[in-house]
Design a protein around this motif. Structure first.
Motif, PDB file in Angstrom:
ATOM      1  N   PRO A 270       0.808  -1.210   0.008  1.00 15.33           N
ATOM      2  CA  PRO A 270       0.009   0.045   0.065  1.00 15.33           C
ATOM      3  C   PRO A 270       1.023   1.330  -0.144  1.00 15.33           C
ATOM      4  CG  PRO A 270      -0.662  -1.575   1.929  1.00 15.33           C
ATOM      5  CD  PRO A 270       0.885  -2.006   1.349  1.00 15.33           C
ATOM      6  N   LEU A 271       0.232   2.379  -0.633  1.00 15.37           N
ATOM      7  CA  LEU A 271       1.369   3.557  -0.569  1.00 15.37           C
ATOM      8  C   LEU A 271       0.785   4.590   0.300  1.00 15.37           C
ATOM      9  CD1 LEU A 271       1.826   3.980  -4.410  1.00 15.37           C
ATOM     10  CD2 LEU A 271       3.293   2.874  -2.678  1.00 15.37           C
ATOM     11  N   ARG A 272      -0.246   4.336   1.006  1.00 16.15           N
ATOM     12  CA  ARG A 272      -0.690   5.100   2.162  1.00 16.15           C
ATOM     13  C   ARG A 272       0.659   5.602   3.003  1.00 16.15           C
ATOM     14  NH1 ARG A 272      -5.852   7.572   2.018  1.00 16.15           N
ATOM     15  NH2 ARG A 272      -7.172   6.358   0.843  1.00 16.15           N
ATOM     16  N   ASN A 273       0.922   6.904   3.402  1.00 19.38           N
ATOM     17  CA  ASN A 273       2.108   7.123   4.106  1.00 19.38           C
ATOM     18  C   ASN A 273       3.310   6.884   3.765  1.00 19.38           C
ATOM     19  OD1 ASN A 273       0.022   8.263   6.213  1.00 19.38           O
ATOM     20  ND2 ASN A 273      -0.511   6.027   6.532  1.00 19.38           N
ATOM     21  N   VAL A 274       3.609   6.624   2.331  1.00 19.31           N
ATOM     22  CA  VAL A 274       4.673   6.235   1.750  1.00 19.31           C
ATOM     23  C   VAL A 274       5.622   7.232   2.106  1.00 19.31           C
ATOM     24  CG1 VAL A 274       4.254   6.853  -0.420  1.00 19.31           C
ATOM     25  CG2 VAL A 274       5.732   4.889  -0.030  1.00 19.31           C
ATOM     26  N   ALA A 275       5.391   8.601   1.784  1.00 17.53           N
ATOM     27  CA  ALA A 275       6.593   9.442   1.901  1.00 17.53           C
ATOM     28  C   ALA A 275       7.068   9.548   3.316  1.00 17.53           C
ATOM     29  CB  ALA A 275       5.906  10.960   1.625  1.00 17.53           C
ATOM     30  N   MET A 276       6.456   8.995   4.295  1.00 17.09           N
ATOM     31  CA  MET A 276       6.765   8.938   5.749  1.00 17.09           C
ATOM     32  C   MET A 276       7.774   7.809   6.276  1.00 17.09           C
ATOM     33  SD  MET A 276       5.808  11.862   6.527  1.00 17.09           S
ATOM     34  CE  MET A 276       6.151  11.979   8.352  1.00 17.09           C
ATOM     35  N   THR A 277       7.808   6.812   5.362  1.00 13.24           N
ATOM     36  CA  THR A 277       7.987   5.371   5.667  1.00 13.24           C
ATOM     37  C   THR A 277       9.258   4.786   4.906  1.00 13.24           C
ATOM     38  OG1 THR A 277       6.200   4.373   4.397  1.00 13.24           O
ATOM     39  CG2 THR A 277       5.960   4.739   6.923  1.00 13.24           C
ATOM     40  N   PRO A 278      10.253   5.718   4.642  1.00 14.33           N
ATOM     41  CA  PRO A 278      11.404   4.989   3.681  1.00 14.33           C
ATOM     42  C   PRO A 278      12.063   4.095   4.877  1.00 14.33           C
ATOM     43  CG  PRO A 278      11.913   7.096   4.439  1.00 14.33           C
ATOM     44  CD  PRO A 278      10.402   7.266   4.698  1.00 14.33           C
ATOM     45  N   PRO A 279      12.984   3.312   4.536  1.00 12.50           N
ATOM     46  CA  PRO A 279      13.378   2.826   3.030  1.00 12.50           C
ATOM     47  C   PRO A 279      12.289   2.126   2.107  1.00 12.50           C
ATOM     48  CG  PRO A 279      14.402   1.428   4.348  1.00 12.50           C
ATOM     49  CD  PRO A 279      14.013   2.222   5.408  1.00 12.50           C
ATOM     50  N   TYR A 280      12.573   1.887   0.813  1.00 10.26           N
ATOM     51  CA  TYR A 280      11.558   1.222   0.242  1.00 10.26           C
ATOM     52  C   TYR A 280      12.078  -0.095  -0.412  1.00 10.26           C
ATOM     53  CZ  TYR A 280       9.861   6.082   0.654  1.00 10.26           C
ATOM     54  OH  TYR A 280       9.468   7.094   1.098  1.00 10.26           O
ATOM     55  N   PHE A 281      11.146  -0.907  -0.763  1.00 10.47           N
ATOM     56  CA  PHE A 281      11.290  -2.222  -1.425  1.00 10.47           C
ATOM     57  C   PHE A 281      11.300  -3.263  -0.428  1.00 10.47           C
ATOM     58  CE2 PHE A 281      12.904   0.739  -5.046  1.00 10.47           C
ATOM     59  CZ  PHE A 281      11.541   0.545  -5.619  1.00 10.47           C
ATOM     60  N   PRO A 282      11.124  -4.701  -0.879  1.00 12.72           N
ATOM     61  CA  PRO A 282      11.378  -5.570   0.242  1.00 12.72           C
ATOM     62  C   PRO A 282      12.759  -5.551   0.853  1.00 12.72           C
ATOM     63  CG  PRO A 282      10.136  -6.432  -1.575  1.00 12.72           C
ATOM     64  CD  PRO A 282      10.752  -4.960  -2.083  1.00 12.72           C
ATOM     65  N   SER A 285      16.158  -1.252   0.076  1.00 16.21           N
ATOM     66  CA  SER A 285      17.368  -1.015  -0.469  1.00 16.21           C
ATOM     67  C   SER A 285      17.525   0.549  -1.067  1.00 16.21           C
ATOM     68  CB  SER A 285      17.830  -1.818  -1.633  1.00 16.21           C
ATOM     69  OG  SER A 285      16.521  -1.868  -2.850  1.00 16.21           O
ATOM     70  N   VAL A 286      16.408   1.074  -0.811  1.00 12.05           N
ATOM     71  CA  VAL A 286      16.583   2.551  -1.353  1.00 12.05           C
ATOM     72  C   VAL A 286      15.648   3.584  -0.714  1.00 12.05           C
ATOM     73  CG1 VAL A 286      15.339   3.979  -3.547  1.00 12.05           C
ATOM     74  CG2 VAL A 286      16.229   1.742  -4.172  1.00 12.05           C
ATOM     75  N   THR A 287      16.385   4.752  -0.515  1.00 15.31           N
ATOM     76  CA  THR A 287      16.005   5.355   0.560  1.00 15.31           C
ATOM     77  C   THR A 287      15.098   6.843   0.132  1.00 15.31           C
ATOM     78  OG1 THR A 287      17.949   6.763   0.676  1.00 15.31           O
ATOM     79  CG2 THR A 287      17.776   5.170   2.133  1.00 15.31           C
ATOM     80  N   SER A 288      15.464   7.104  -1.178  1.00 17.84           N
ATOM     81  CA  SER A 288      14.743   8.162  -1.840  1.00 17.84           C
ATOM     82  C   SER A 288      13.352   7.927  -2.670  1.00 17.84           C
ATOM     83  CB  SER A 288      15.702   8.665  -2.924  1.00 17.84           C
ATOM     84  OG  SER A 288      14.938   9.742  -3.766  1.00 17.84           O
ATOM     85  N   LEU A 289      12.329   8.602  -2.212  1.00 19.52           N
ATOM     86  CA  LEU A 289      11.055   8.159  -2.818  1.00 19.52           C
ATOM     87  C   LEU A 289      11.115   8.590  -4.465  1.00 19.52           C
ATOM     88  CD1 LEU A 289       8.120   7.372  -2.504  1.00 19.52           C
ATOM     89  CD2 LEU A 289       7.492   9.744  -1.671  1.00 19.52           C
ATOM     90  N   GLU A 290      11.968   9.406  -4.680  1.00 19.68           N
ATOM     91  CA  GLU A 290      12.057  10.009  -6.019  1.00 19.68           C
ATOM     92  C   GLU A 290      12.585   9.003  -6.686  1.00 19.68           C
ATOM     93  OE1 GLU A 290      11.342  13.611  -3.769  1.00 19.68           O
ATOM     94  OE2 GLU A 290      12.612  11.988  -3.547  1.00 19.68           O
ATOM     95  N   GLU A 291      13.607   8.343  -6.298  1.00 19.25           N
ATOM     96  CA  GLU A 291      14.418   7.207  -6.832  1.00 19.25           C
ATOM     97  C   GLU A 291      13.526   6.021  -7.055  1.00 19.25           C
ATOM     98  OE1 GLU A 291      18.558   4.405  -6.399  1.00 19.25           O
ATOM     99  OE2 GLU A 291      17.991   5.949  -5.108  1.00 19.25           O
ATOM    100  N   ALA A 292      12.736   5.588  -5.852  1.00 17.72           N
ATOM    101  CA  ALA A 292      11.860   4.590  -5.906  1.00 17.72           C
ATOM    102  C   ALA A 292      10.890   4.806  -6.968  1.00 17.72           C
ATOM    103  CB  ALA A 292      11.195   4.408  -4.444  1.00 17.72           C
TER     104      ALA A 292
END
Length: 336
Positions: A270-282, A285-292
């Motif tokens: 789910p992408l709810r609150n995604v801007a507040m919950t880095p890092p990303y992917f299982p 491995s990625v900390t930037s939302l823009e990069e993700a």
């Protein structure tokens, strides 16, 4: 006033959109999304105030772990929107195999965990009692005995499960935590937009919503949670690790099913609150939302998203940041 000057004024004020009216965008968005409910009810585990009160305490209770060091809130911390800032969080006895995502709104998903090996939040809480990457107890009974030794919990379980002869059981621990998690709903300005308030989003966020739909993100990230409704291969067009630079390759649901077609398949988050919950992917491995977002365009859509498209999409994703329920904004005072 000249027509061109009037048009420019209307564009700046947000009254007119050259890409289509707000009403059109709202109608389009409603084809894919719906507002969050007040809670995520369960027929098997009805939500009651007594269960929620108990579940909130247990969620933060370190004594529920084998070493009195780990609680649910260790990996799903309040200050990080009930997620973990670490790529992989350390449990009581073992490092978790994947990134610990937020539990906010998670009860609305069709399964739990990245690989779907937990059917609901109650199952997840129950299995966590003895899981080495979680609370690590040698048995469910040992967790029960700890709580039975704390008088305040004896009374709280009686109130939460008044019909049970023996209220303190592993199953009831899980039901209480599950009931609490079912109330962790975070409505945002996007919900106000979906309810008809087209002014709830900025013009850039609306462009982001439009882009999110048009480029195809919505094919997987849809529904009330903007995801959490299906499985999908991570890396449809190219191997995901080519862009995430992951240290190890996770084969996803293959670990559960042992079916070749399930290699690299995960639950769509789910992408709810995604801007507040880095890092990303299982693997976190990625900390930037823009990069993700850009990586998702490459490996899931086969598209090289422009910087402007990424900027618009990220603006929309930030509109999904919601308000924490009052009782979830800080840890409770636990029984002595």
């Amino acid at each position: 006033m000249r027509k061109s000057a009037l048009l420019a004024l209307l564009l700046v004020s947000g009254v007119y959109s050259k890409d289509g009216s707000d009403k059109d965008l709202l109608e389009k968005a409603r084809q894919f999304f719906s507002p969050l409910p007040k809670s995520f009810p369960s027929e098997e585990n009805p939500i009651t105030p007594e269960k929620v009160k108990l579940g909130r305490l247990l969620f933060f209770e370190r004594r529920l772990s084998v070493n009195d060091m780990i609680s649910c809130a260790t990996c799903h911390a309040v200050e990080y929107y009930y997620a973990s800032p670490a790529p992989k969080q350390m449990g009581a006895l073992k490092l978790q195999p994947r990134h610990a995502p937020t539990v906010l709104n998670s009860a609305g998903q069709f399964v739990q965990h990245w690989i779907g090996n937990r059917k609901d939040v109650e199952d997840q809480a129950l299995q966590s009692l003895t899981g080495p990457p979680a609370l690590g107890n040698p048995s469910r009974e040992s967790a029960e005995e700890k709580l039975k030794s704390i008088p305040a919990y004896v009374e709280l379980f009686k109130k939460a499960f008044p019909k049970d002869k023996e209220p303190i059981t592993a199953e009831n621990i899980a039901k209480a935590i599950g009931a609490f998690e079912r109330t962790l709903v975070t409505p945002s300005r996007f919900d106000e937009f979906l309810k008809g308030n087209t002014k709830a989003l900025t013009e850039e966020e609306k462009k982001g919503l439009k882009t999110f739909i048009e480029v195809g993100c919505v094919s997987c990230h849809n529904g009330t949670l903007v995801g959490g409704t299906m499985y999908q291969k991570f890396g449809i067009y190219e191997p995901y690790w080519k862009y995430t630079k992951s240290e190890s390759i996770d084969e996803g649901r293959y670990a559960v099913t042992k079916k070749e077609e399930d290699k690299y398949v995960f639950k769509v988050p789910p992408l709810r609150n995604v801007a507040m919950t880095p890092p990303y992917f299982p693997d976190g491995s990625v900390t930037s939302l823009e990069e993700a977002v850009w990586i998702m365009g490459k490996v899931q859509l086969g598209k090289d998203l422009s910087k402007q498209q990424v900027r618009y999409i990220v603006a929309f994703l930030k509109s999904l940041t919601g308000r924490l329920p009052e009782e979830a904004r800080k840890p409770p005072i636990l029984p002595p």
